[in-house]
Scaffold this active site. Structure first.
Site, PDB file in Angstrom:
ATOM      1  N   SER A  24      16.341  -7.892  13.804  1.00 25.35           N
ATOM      2  CA  SER A  24      16.171  -6.579  12.880  1.00 25.35           C
ATOM      3  C   SER A  24      17.652  -6.443  12.283  1.00 25.35           C
ATOM      4  O   SER A  24      18.723  -6.375  13.084  1.00 25.35           O
ATOM      5  CB  SER A  24      15.825  -5.405  13.424  1.00 25.35           C
ATOM      6  OG  SER A  24      16.244  -4.186  12.717  1.00 25.35           O
ATOM      7  N   ASP A  93      16.803   0.531  11.541  1.00 27.67           N
ATOM      8  CA  ASP A  93      15.893  -0.690  11.285  1.00 27.67           C
ATOM      9  C   ASP A  93      15.434  -0.795   9.969  1.00 27.67           C
ATOM     10  O   ASP A  93      15.509  -2.111   9.698  1.00 27.67           O
ATOM     11  CB  ASP A  93      14.824  -0.107  12.362  1.00 27.67           C
ATOM     12  CG  ASP A  93      14.124  -1.205  12.868  1.00 27.67           C
ATOM     13  OD1 ASP A  93      14.358  -2.437  12.938  1.00 27.67           O
ATOM     14  OD2 ASP A  93      12.913  -1.075  13.517  1.00 27.67           O
ATOM     15  N   TRP A 151       6.936  -1.926   6.729  1.00 26.75           N
ATOM     16  CA  TRP A 151       8.097  -1.774   7.357  1.00 26.75           C
ATOM     17  C   TRP A 151       8.733  -0.300   6.759  1.00 26.75           C
ATOM     18  O   TRP A 151       9.736   0.052   7.106  1.00 26.75           O
ATOM     19  CB  TRP A 151       9.037  -2.753   7.145  1.00 26.75           C
ATOM     20  CG  TRP A 151       9.104  -3.236   5.724  1.00 26.75           C
ATOM     21  CD1 TRP A 151       8.078  -4.540   5.063  1.00 26.75           C
ATOM     22  CD2 TRP A 151       9.492  -2.824   4.672  1.00 26.75           C
ATOM     23  NE1 TRP A 151       8.243  -4.574   3.878  1.00 26.75           N
ATOM     24  CE2 TRP A 151       9.365  -3.397   3.222  1.00 26.75           C
ATOM     25  CE3 TRP A 151      10.472  -1.665   4.154  1.00 26.75           C
ATOM     26  CZ2 TRP A 151       9.570  -3.058   2.128  1.00 26.75           C
ATOM     27  CZ3 TRP A 151      10.825  -1.254   2.976  1.00 26.75           C
ATOM     28  CH2 TRP A 151      10.338  -2.103   1.930  1.00 26.75           C
ATOM     29  N   LYS A 175       0.401  -4.155  15.470  1.00 26.46           N
ATOM     30  CA  LYS A 175       1.585  -5.273  14.960  1.00 26.46           C
ATOM     31  C   LYS A 175       2.224  -4.791  14.060  1.00 26.46           C
ATOM     32  O   LYS A 175       1.827  -4.427  12.907  1.00 26.46           O
ATOM     33  CB  LYS A 175       0.871  -6.674  14.546  1.00 26.46           C
ATOM     34  CG  LYS A 175       1.625  -7.659  14.488  1.00 26.46           C
ATOM     35  CD  LYS A 175       1.681  -8.834  13.419  1.00 26.46           C
ATOM     36  CE  LYS A 175       1.883  -8.574  12.003  1.00 26.46           C
ATOM     37  NZ  LYS A 175       3.445  -8.444  11.732  1.00 26.46           N
ATOM     38  N   GLU A 250      -5.081   0.732   3.916  1.00 35.61           N
ATOM     39  CA  GLU A 250      -4.267   1.548   3.119  1.00 35.61           C
ATOM     40  C   GLU A 250      -3.234   0.685   2.355  1.00 35.61           C
ATOM     41  O   GLU A 250      -2.512   0.155   2.940  1.00 35.61           O
ATOM     42  CB  GLU A 250      -3.371   2.610   4.176  1.00 35.61           C
ATOM     43  CG  GLU A 250      -4.372   3.397   4.802  1.00 35.61           C
ATOM     44  CD  GLU A 250      -5.030   4.567   4.190  1.00 35.61           C
ATOM     45  OE1 GLU A 250      -4.581   4.936   3.002  1.00 35.61           O
ATOM     46  OE2 GLU A 250      -5.789   5.235   4.780  1.00 35.61           O
ATOM     47  N   GLU A 385       3.320  -3.500  -8.635  1.00 31.64           N
ATOM     48  CA  GLU A 385       4.138  -2.546  -7.812  1.00 31.64           C
ATOM     49  C   GLU A 385       5.668  -3.388  -7.563  1.00 31.64           C
ATOM     50  O   GLU A 385       5.688  -4.342  -7.050  1.00 31.64           O
ATOM     51  CB  GLU A 385       3.342  -2.522  -6.490  1.00 31.64           C
ATOM     52  CG  GLU A 385       4.102  -1.491  -5.494  1.00 31.64           C
ATOM     53  CD  GLU A 385       3.215  -1.441  -4.099  1.00 31.64           C
ATOM     54  OE1 GLU A 385       2.717  -2.479  -3.681  1.00 31.64           O
ATOM     55  OE2 GLU A 385       3.142  -0.291  -3.681  1.00 31.64           O
TER      56      GLU A 385
HETATM   57  P1  NAD Z   1       2.655  -6.786   3.689  1.00 29.07           P
HETATM   58  O1  NAD Z   1       1.397  -6.579   3.106  1.00 29.07           O
HETATM   59  O2  NAD Z   1       3.578  -7.747   3.469  1.00 29.07           O
HETATM   60  O3  NAD Z   1       2.808  -6.551   5.282  1.00 29.07           O
HETATM   61  C1  NAD Z   1       2.114  -5.642   6.050  1.00 29.07           C
HETATM   62  C2  NAD Z   1       1.659  -5.987   7.196  1.00 29.07           C
HETATM   63  O4  NAD Z   1       0.839  -7.005   7.330  1.00 29.07           O
HETATM   64  C3  NAD Z   1       2.924  -6.771   8.126  1.00 29.07           C
HETATM   65  O5  NAD Z   1       2.895  -6.049   9.551  1.00 29.07           O
HETATM   66  C4  NAD Z   1       2.640  -8.264   8.078  1.00 29.07           C
HETATM   67  O6  NAD Z   1       3.535  -8.871   8.844  1.00 29.07           O
HETATM   68  C5  NAD Z   1       1.236  -8.239   8.173  1.00 29.07           C
HETATM   69  N1  NAD Z   1       0.538  -9.131   7.639  1.00 29.07           N
HETATM   70  C6  NAD Z   1       0.792 -10.095   6.706  1.00 29.07           C
HETATM   71  N2  NAD Z   1       0.062 -11.257   6.403  1.00 29.07           N
HETATM   72  C7  NAD Z   1      -1.071 -11.016   7.410  1.00 29.07           C
HETATM   73  C8  NAD Z   1      -2.208 -11.510   7.674  1.00 29.07           C
HETATM   74  N3  NAD Z   1      -2.814 -12.736   7.021  1.00 29.07           N
HETATM   75  N4  NAD Z   1      -2.962 -11.179   8.717  1.00 29.07           N
HETATM   76  C9  NAD Z   1      -2.586  -9.880   9.255  1.00 29.07           C
HETATM   77  N5  NAD Z   1      -1.508  -9.251   8.999  1.00 29.07           N
HETATM   78  C10 NAD Z   1      -0.551  -9.755   8.125  1.00 29.07           C
HETATM   79  O7  NAD Z   1       3.313  -5.366   3.343  1.00 29.07           O
HETATM   80  P2  NAD Z   1       4.909  -4.957   3.475  1.00 29.07           P
HETATM   81  O8  NAD Z   1       5.605  -5.431   2.727  1.00 29.07           O
HETATM   82  O9  NAD Z   1       5.193  -4.737   5.021  1.00 29.07           O
HETATM   83  O10 NAD Z   1       4.670  -3.323   2.918  1.00 29.07           O
HETATM   84  C11 NAD Z   1       4.999  -2.894   1.693  1.00 29.07           C
HETATM   85  C12 NAD Z   1       3.408  -2.454   1.170  1.00 29.07           C
HETATM   86  O11 NAD Z   1       2.670  -1.632   1.918  1.00 29.07           O
HETATM   87  C13 NAD Z   1       3.311  -1.832  -0.308  1.00 29.07           C
HETATM   88  O12 NAD Z   1       2.418  -2.781  -1.037  1.00 29.07           O
HETATM   89  C14 NAD Z   1       3.132  -0.794   0.034  1.00 29.07           C
HETATM   90  O13 NAD Z   1       2.500  -0.089  -1.118  1.00 29.07           O
HETATM   91  C15 NAD Z   1       2.087  -0.555   1.177  1.00 29.07           C
HETATM   92  N6  NAD Z   1       2.103   0.413   1.742  1.00 29.07           N
HETATM   93  C16 NAD Z   1       0.835   1.213   1.766  1.00 29.07           C
HETATM   94  C17 NAD Z   1       0.810   2.290   2.471  1.00 29.07           C
HETATM   95  C18 NAD Z   1      -0.393   3.181   2.256  1.00 29.07           C
HETATM   96  O14 NAD Z   1      -0.625   4.274   2.880  1.00 29.07           O
HETATM   97  N7  NAD Z   1      -1.259   3.005   1.178  1.00 29.07           N
HETATM   98  C19 NAD Z   1       1.859   2.935   3.012  1.00 29.07           C
HETATM   99  C20 NAD Z   1       2.807   2.117   3.068  1.00 29.07           C
HETATM  100  C21 NAD Z   1       3.045   0.953   2.444  1.00 29.07           C
END
Ligand code: NAD
Length: 490
Positions: A24, A93, A151, A175, A250, A385
């Site tokens: 991190s 972090d 994150w 996770k 979400e 987005e």
């Molecule tokens: P991301 O989709 O890249 O990752 C989210 C999580 O999914 C991480 O822990 C990642 O390691 C995991 N992941 C990735 N590939 C996966 C797979 N194949 N199988 C299972 N898990 C997997 O998103 P991010 O960049 O961490 O966060 C930003 C996004 O989250 C934005 O689109 C934001 O709008 C969304 N978000 C939504 C809400 C809500 O409540 N609607 C809240 C916060 C963030």
């Protein structure tokens, strides 16, 4: 001297994961905060094996709701006792300003307290019978559930999943995202300290495509609650469908904020600025598309630009800071590419668009709050987005034009409306296709109020009095009260 990697929580045991270690990095300074001995797919299997054993142990399975609720309340107390330590860690972090991370920690504690109260006061139902029997509708744990979080607000997202999942009688394999895993590990330790049985909780930082995917695919995982990007959520839902597993999703957003020409412009401008630029725009509910009624368009844009230029971008542990750094340099580059795309699409940058020139901020991944006008709602920067401090401002003529433009998006997470005309505010709120609508305010949240999206922003709800039910299976029980045999068999 190099520090040993931090252990992770595998089925209640703090031990080294067998995956590629994750470091991190503090986005404010570009320096490592800690390295974590991250999980591998084998670690997921071990965590689930321990979770199955812990969850099916009668000591947990038969624990009465009011006793389980005590563990949740104890968790809230421990989070509150370590409030400042957790807020600083969360800020290091992921770079969020300390004032915001304090609020996130308080919100996590509040979630555990609220869910404890819901658990103690949730009734099962006696339903209306159609014969000489009692009919009951009861709810039971799913078993082992996966929780996968992003994150941007990990302690709040984790709490929103852990508290109701544990309240529902499950074991949880969590996770967190690779870029900010530290706070989730601390929350795991706090749950152990609060007295949750060992084995019931795992915290497995690791790569999404391997560790996250294994959680989704594991045959013993009965539900996955996911918060993250829409593309990731879509893939996850497809994997879940193969084993007919339920998911909570979400996802992302591109939320409209709306200023009518009769709005109190002081209130509206404050709300719009907070809606997009708090958390550096790295918020699912960021109000990133602003629609302003034509008569006040120039005035609102001028006021917003002046106020955005005056926002204090600075070190996240400085109490005065309004905007900290973005999560990584790679993410900042992606946001800058969107700003470039906006100008290529004919847009005009009226505020920001650049990195701050303060040499004290040169080591961090900072970006000035950016406002772009001159592009339409169909432009890519108005539709995709960006997840950064970029506001697109678009004029509208009347209510019909506004609703058509605001709803013209694949997303449907949130919206904000500013007007002094309440009937108009109400009509607009009901016409917007979004899961949350704020009237004359923005980004205010209560754990007692359901949260979730429409369309590509998700399909389920977290928080609220039904939160625990998402982590349970409903069962119907019929009990004969006649004492008579069924006549057919005579
Ligand atoms: P991301 O989709 O890249 O990752 C989210 C999580 O999914 C991480 O822990 C990642 O390691 C995991 N992941 C990735 N590939 C996966 C797979 N194949 N199988 C299972 N898990 C997997 O998103 P991010 O960049 O961490 O966060 C930003 C996004 O989250 C934005 O689109 C934001 O709008 C969304 N978000 C939504 C809400 C809500 O409540 N609607 C809240 C916060 C963030």
């Amino acid at each position: 001297m190099a520090q040993n990697p931090l252990p992770i929580l595998i089925g209640g045991v703090l031990q080294d994961g067998r995956g590629k270690p994750i470091t991190s990095v503090d986005p404010a300074e570009g320096t490592p905060v800690a390295t974590v001995a991250a999980a591998s797919e084998e670690d997921v299997d071990l965590a689930v094996e321990r979770a199955v054993a812990a969850q099916s142990d009668p000591a947990w399975l038969r624990m009465l709701p009011h006793v389980r609720a005590r563990l949740l309340t104890r968790t809230a107390e421990l989070i509150e006792a370590r409030h400042e330590e957790l807020a600083v860690l969360q800020s290091r972090d992921n770079g969020k300003p300390i004032t915001e991370t304090r609020a996130l920690v308080a919100s996590a504690a509040g979630t555990f307290r609220y869910v404890a109260a819901v658990l103690e006061s949730s009734d099962e139902r006696l339903t209306v019978p159609r014969g000489q029997y009692l009919t009951l509708s009861v709810h039971e744990p799913i078993g082992v559930v996966g929780a996968i979080t992003p994150w941007n607000s990990p302690i709040a997202s984790d709490a929103q999943k852990l508290a109701p999942a544990l309240a529902g009688g499950n074991a949880v394999v969590l996770k967190p995202a690779g870029w900010a895993p530290l706070i989730s590990l601390k929350v795991g330790e706090i749950l152990l300290e609060a007295g949750f049985p060992p084995g019931l909780v795992s915290v497995l930082p690791g790569a999404g495509g391997t560790v996250g995917q294994r959680i989704v695919d594991h045959p013993e995982v009965g539900h996955v609650s996911f918060t993250g990007g829409t593309d990731t959520g879509r893939g996850l839902a497809a994997s879940a469908a193969r084993k007919l597993m339920t998911t909570s999703l979400e996802l992302g957003g591109k939320s409209p904020t709306i200023v009518f020409d009769d709005a109190d412009l002081d209130v509206a401008v404050n709300g719009v600025l907070y809606g997009i630029f708090s958390s550096q725009g790295q918020s699912c509910i960021a109000g990133s598309r602003l629609f302003v009624q034509r008569a006040v368009f120039d005035e609102v844009v001028a006021r917003l630009a002046a106020r955005a230029d005056a926002l204090r971008v600075g070190h996240p542990r400085d109490e005065r800071t309004q905007m900290g750094p973005l999560i990584t340099d790679r993410h900042r580059t992606s946001v800058e590419e969107y700003i470039g795309l906006g100008t290529a699409e004919g847009g005009k940058v009226v505020a920001g668009g650049v990195r701050p020139d303060d040499p004290a901020l040169a080591c961090g991944t900072y970006l000035r709050p950016t406002i772009i006008t001159g592009v339409g709602n169909s432009s890519r920067i108005a539709q995709e987005e960006i997840f950064g401090p970029v506001l697109v401002v678009i004029p509208f003529e009347d209510e019909a034009d506004l609703i058509a433009q605001a709803n013209d998006t694949v997303y449907g997470l949130a919206a904000g409306v500013w007007t002094r005309d309440f009937p108009k505010a109400w009509r607009t709120a009901r016409a917007l296709k979004a899961g949350q609508v704020w009237i004359n305010t923005y980004k205010q949240l209560s754990v007692a109020t359901p949260f979730g999206g429409f369309k590509d922003s998700g399909s389920t709800r977290e928080k609220g009095a039904d939160a625990i039910r998402a982590y349970q299976r409903q069962k119907s029980v019929y009990v004969d009260v006649s004492g008579m045999p069924i006549p057919w068999a005579d």
